[in-house]
Scaffold this active site. Structure first.
Site, PDB file in Angstrom:
ATOM      1  N   TYR A  47       0.997  -1.263   0.076  1.00 44.41           N
ATOM      2  CA  TYR A  47       0.098   0.057  -0.113  1.00 44.41           C
ATOM      3  C   TYR A  47       0.815   1.196   0.145  1.00 44.41           C
ATOM      4  O   TYR A  47       1.891   1.269   0.676  1.00 44.41           O
ATOM      5  CB  TYR A  47      -0.734  -0.097   1.223  1.00 44.41           C
ATOM      6  CG  TYR A  47      -1.651   1.370   1.447  1.00 44.41           C
ATOM      7  CD1 TYR A  47      -2.966   1.391   0.844  1.00 44.41           C
ATOM      8  CD2 TYR A  47      -1.387   2.674   1.937  1.00 44.41           C
ATOM      9  CE1 TYR A  47      -3.787   2.532   0.680  1.00 44.41           C
ATOM     10  CE2 TYR A  47      -1.898   3.641   1.989  1.00 44.41           C
ATOM     11  CZ  TYR A  47      -3.042   3.584   1.376  1.00 44.41           C
ATOM     12  OH  TYR A  47      -3.988   4.843   1.277  1.00 44.41           O
ATOM     13  N   GLU A 103      -3.373   7.585  -4.107  1.00 44.55           N
ATOM     14  CA  GLU A 103      -3.346   6.175  -3.466  1.00 44.55           C
ATOM     15  C   GLU A 103      -3.005   5.051  -4.513  1.00 44.55           C
ATOM     16  O   GLU A 103      -3.949   5.069  -5.579  1.00 44.55           O
ATOM     17  CB  GLU A 103      -4.721   6.017  -2.853  1.00 44.55           C
ATOM     18  CG  GLU A 103      -4.572   4.681  -2.077  1.00 44.55           C
ATOM     19  CD  GLU A 103      -5.996   4.433  -1.287  1.00 44.55           C
ATOM     20  OE1 GLU A 103      -6.122   4.544   0.123  1.00 44.55           O
ATOM     21  OE2 GLU A 103      -6.928   3.872  -1.812  1.00 44.55           O
TER      22      GLU A 103
END
Length: 386
Positions: A109, A197
């Site tokens: 992530y 993101e």
């Protein structure tokens, strides 16, 4: 403002951030045509909506042939995709992204957001990437790494190394990451982003890092600097009432309750919603008409609130400074006469020309309830819709 995954990936390409080969399609033939150019199977068909958790909702599928691409795309287009971020009403799928399949070894992530408490930009990373990153942050926060960057200094090599070491990247991927993160940071700053993101950022069997997914959000107040981003706006992904409000320079956010709110000032709106909750009610919206609103803007705001079928009562809470109380009262009376009020309305106002405003309301012949203060107003409106 949000954009779709395929649009975010086009932006990534401008900054040499690696993404899978692929393309967007609005119908099955276009999806098949794109899949045929990707050089082999499997390929991935991904629904394009402004929400996460698409995989769990059936919005991400592997296809092993052109026939499967056509079948999956045909089934996916037009479906109502429900995820934990869409709510039970879901979102209609109008387009898909068709991409090459990758041999994935690890899912990571990586994200960048502004941190208002420190006035810095924070890079967030985790070895536990994938669909359940929210659960990771909630249950095992020690797996989340944060690096705070002073925007006046910008990102430095030691920031990048700190993140790279925390992700425990192999040596072959380390150099790629150290080159990629500054480019991602530059994209964030140059495009006035509120969020970037990559979830997941994947490490392939060839030790290559690829942004398998991409999410981008932008500061609405800076969009005048980015006409290319404005062109990416998808009105089908936005609430119709919020779109209508934006035409009149009204700040409107639709919520789940049944008490409509009209205020002037974002801080006053937040306080009003809090007090409604304390009084046992549920706010149906956030509507800030602004300090310099005209009676026409008030009228349009009133009309938009009333068009929400969930609304069972309205609380108008105005502090008359730039927006005078008599102007507000004129707008309320005009709107009420044009729309026909069928729900109780509680009005609390203080400030400039408050007595004149109250007189306009009292002489209007409308069934309006006045309140002495905000606590009294919240209690009255909550009681009327109970």
């Amino acid at each position: 403002m949000k954009i779709h995954e395929y649009q975010a990936k086009e932006l990534f390409k401008k900054y040499d951030i690696p993404v899978p080969a692929g393309g967007v399609a609005w119908d099955p033939p276009a999806a098949v045509k794109t899949a045929a150019t990707l050089g082999g199977f499997p390929v991935v068909v991904k629904a394009q909506i402004h929400a996460g958790g698409r995989g769990k909702g059936g919005g991400v599928k592997l296809a092993g042939s052109l026939g499967e691409v056509e079948r999956i795309t045909g089934k996916m287009l037009g479906m109502t995709l429900v995820t934990h971020q869409t709510g039970p009403e879901g979102r209609r799928v109008g387009k898909v992204l068709v991409e090459q399949g990758l041999s994935i070894v690890r899912e990571l992530y990586l994200g960048i957001v502004p941190d208002r408490s420190t006035a810095k930009i924070v890079v967030i990373a985790s070895q536990a990437g994938g669909m359940d990153i929210e659960a990771v942050a909630d249950r095992t926060p020690e797996k989340i790494v944060k690096v705070f960057i002073n925007p006046l200094d910008g990102i430095r090599s030691f920031h990048c190394r700190q993140i790279a070491y925390a992700l425990e990247l192999p040596q072959a991927a380390m150099k790629q990451f150290l080159n990629m993160l500054p480019r991602l940071y530059r994209l964030f700053v140059e495009y006035d982003c509120s969020l970037l993101e990559i979830n997941p950022l994947v490490l392939t069997a060839e030790d290559k890092l690829v942004a398998l997914d991409a999410k981008a959000g932008f500061d609405d107040n800076a969009l005048f600097r980015h006409p290319d981003i404005l062109e990416c706006r998808d009105l089908a992904e936005e609430d119709p009432l919020e779109i209508e409000a934006s035409k009149y320079n009204l700040n409107y956010i639709n919520l789940d309750g049944n008490i409509g709110n009209m205020v002037n000032g974002a801080g006053l709106a937040m306080a009003t919603m809090d007090i409604i909750k304390r009084a046992g009610g549920e706010p149906a919206n956030f509507l800030d008409v602004g300090g310099g609103a005209s009676s026409e803007m008030v009228e349009n705001g009133f009309r938009i609130i009333l068009s929400d079928k969930k609304v069972k009562g309205i609380l108008i809470n105005i502090f008359g400074g730039i927006l005078r109380c008599d102007v507000l009262a004129d707008g309320v009376v005009q709107a009420a006469k044009k729309t026909g009020i069928t729900v109780p309305v509680v009005v609390r106002m203080e400030g400039t020309n408050v007595e004149k405003g109250r007189r306009i309301l009292s002489e209007s012949g409308l069934n309006l309830t006045t309140a002495v203060d905000l606590k009294d107003a919240a209690a009255k409106v909550a009681g009327l819709v109970a």
